[in-house]
Motif scaffolding. Structure first.
Motif, PDB file in Angstrom:
ATOM      1  N   SER A  25       0.846  -1.207   0.000  1.00 26.70           N
ATOM      2  CA  SER A  25       0.000   0.000   0.000  1.00 26.70           C
ATOM      3  C   SER A  25       0.872   1.243   0.000  1.00 26.70           C
ATOM      4  N   ARG A  71      -0.122  -3.602   5.857  1.00 23.50           N
ATOM      5  CA  ARG A  71      -1.104  -4.410   5.122  1.00 23.50           C
ATOM      6  C   ARG A  71      -1.076  -4.037   3.646  1.00 23.50           C
ATOM      7  N   PHE A  73      -2.660  -4.242  -0.492  1.00 21.05           N
ATOM      8  CA  PHE A  73      -3.936  -4.224  -1.207  1.00 21.05           C
ATOM      9  C   PHE A  73      -3.849  -5.266  -2.317  1.00 21.05           C
ATOM     10  N   ARG A  74      -5.012  -5.700  -2.787  1.00 20.60           N
ATOM     11  CA  ARG A  74      -5.063  -6.741  -3.810  1.00 20.60           C
ATOM     12  C   ARG A  74      -5.700  -6.192  -5.086  1.00 20.60           C
ATOM     13  N   THR A  89      -8.927  -4.373  -3.591  1.00 22.52           N
ATOM     14  CA  THR A  89      -9.359  -4.629  -2.221  1.00 22.52           C
ATOM     15  C   THR A  89      -8.297  -4.088  -1.273  1.00 22.52           C
ATOM     16  N   ASP A  90      -8.743  -3.277  -0.302  1.00 23.19           N
ATOM     17  CA  ASP A  90      -7.814  -2.788   0.712  1.00 23.19           C
ATOM     18  C   ASP A  90      -8.347  -3.131   2.091  1.00 23.19           C
ATOM     19  N   THR A  91      -7.573  -2.833   3.116  1.00 24.80           N
ATOM     20  CA  THR A  91      -7.927  -3.223   4.482  1.00 24.80           C
ATOM     21  C   THR A  91      -8.399  -2.035   5.311  1.00 24.80           C
ATOM     22  N   GLY A  93     -11.773  -0.890   5.657  1.00 24.80           N
ATOM     23  CA  GLY A  93     -13.207  -1.022   5.452  1.00 24.80           C
ATOM     24  C   GLY A  93     -14.043   0.047   6.106  1.00 24.80           C
ATOM     25  N   GLU A 127     -16.680  -5.965   2.682  1.00 30.73           N
ATOM     26  CA  GLU A 127     -16.407  -7.370   2.943  1.00 30.73           C
ATOM     27  C   GLU A 127     -16.251  -7.585   4.435  1.00 30.73           C
ATOM     28  N   ARG A 131     -12.096  -5.242   5.477  1.00 29.28           N
ATOM     29  CA  ARG A 131     -11.826  -5.061   4.052  1.00 29.28           C
ATOM     30  C   ARG A 131     -12.994  -4.427   3.318  1.00 29.28           C
ATOM     31  N   LYS A 132     -12.637  -3.830   2.153  1.00 29.40           N
ATOM     32  CA  LYS A 132     -13.629  -3.391   1.180  1.00 29.40           C
ATOM     33  C   LYS A 132     -13.016  -3.588  -0.199  1.00 29.40           C
ATOM     34  N   THR A 133     -13.863  -3.778  -1.187  1.00 29.34           N
ATOM     35  CA  THR A 133     -13.423  -3.916  -2.567  1.00 29.34           C
ATOM     36  C   THR A 133     -14.119  -2.859  -3.403  1.00 29.34           C
TER      37      THR A 133
END
Length: 182
Positions: A25, A71, A73-74, A89-91, A93, A127, A131-133
């Motif tokens: 990140s 953390r 991100f994806r 997606t990150d952490t 949320g 999520e 998390r959130k996407t």
């Protein structure tokens, strides 16, 4: 029995193009997300320019606003039918993104405005905490496996009544002349 398992496994081996990667990140991670997405989309024979802008904005938002120290991100890309879906997606949320009209003199704050203008659809999925996407979809023609260029054989596709008209990004200002070294 073993034949049934083998057949079920073969059915699960889905030919849908997909790509996913975890990135730090940081601004460097966001830049790498764009470069990796460009490479993967070219490999799939997909149009790159619009998707690259969307990946860049979503990854920059994840690295800036969705950052939690330590953390990652994806980035996930996949194609279903004629639709490219981009997910980041990150952490973080607790911070859901919203399109905001940026001030004219602001140096940032235009990311989701750009995503909204370029994507056919986009949204946020909350999520399992934390998390959130944030996702965006680009509708493209169905790929023709016999060609390397995405969607060149099917002609125009029909549009859903609720689908937005695609918009083109404004032109960039002219760049300064490069030095010739003489």
């Amino acid at each position: 029995m073993n034949q049934e398992i083998a057949e079920a496994t073969a059915e699960l081996a889905c030919p849908l193009p997909h790509f996913t990667v975890l990135l730090s990140s940081t601004p460097r991670g966001a830049r790498l997300a764009r470069l990796l997405a460009d490479t993967q989309l070219r490999r799939w024979g997909m149009p790159v320019e619009t998707a690259s802008h969307i990946v860049a904005e979503l990854a920059a938002n994840a690295a800036t606003h969705g950052r939690v120290p330590g953390r990652d991100f994806r980035l996930t890309l996949y194609v279903v039918g004629g639709t490219l879906r981009i997910e980041v997606t990150d952490t973080r949320g607790d911070r859901l993104p919203e399109v905001q009209v940026p001030q004219e003199v602001a140096e940032s704050g235009r990311g989701l405005v750009i995503v909204d203008a370029l994507a056919d659809r986009w949204g946020v999925v909350e999520e399992r905490f934390p998390r959130k996407t944030v996702w965006a979809e680009l509708c493209c023609s169905e790929p023709d496996p016999a060609r390397t260029v995405f969607g060149t054989g099917d002609g125009p596709r029909s549009k859903d009544p609720g689908e937005k008209e695609p918009r083109q990004a404004p032109p960039l200002p002219p760049s300064a002349p490069a030095h010739s070294g003489e």
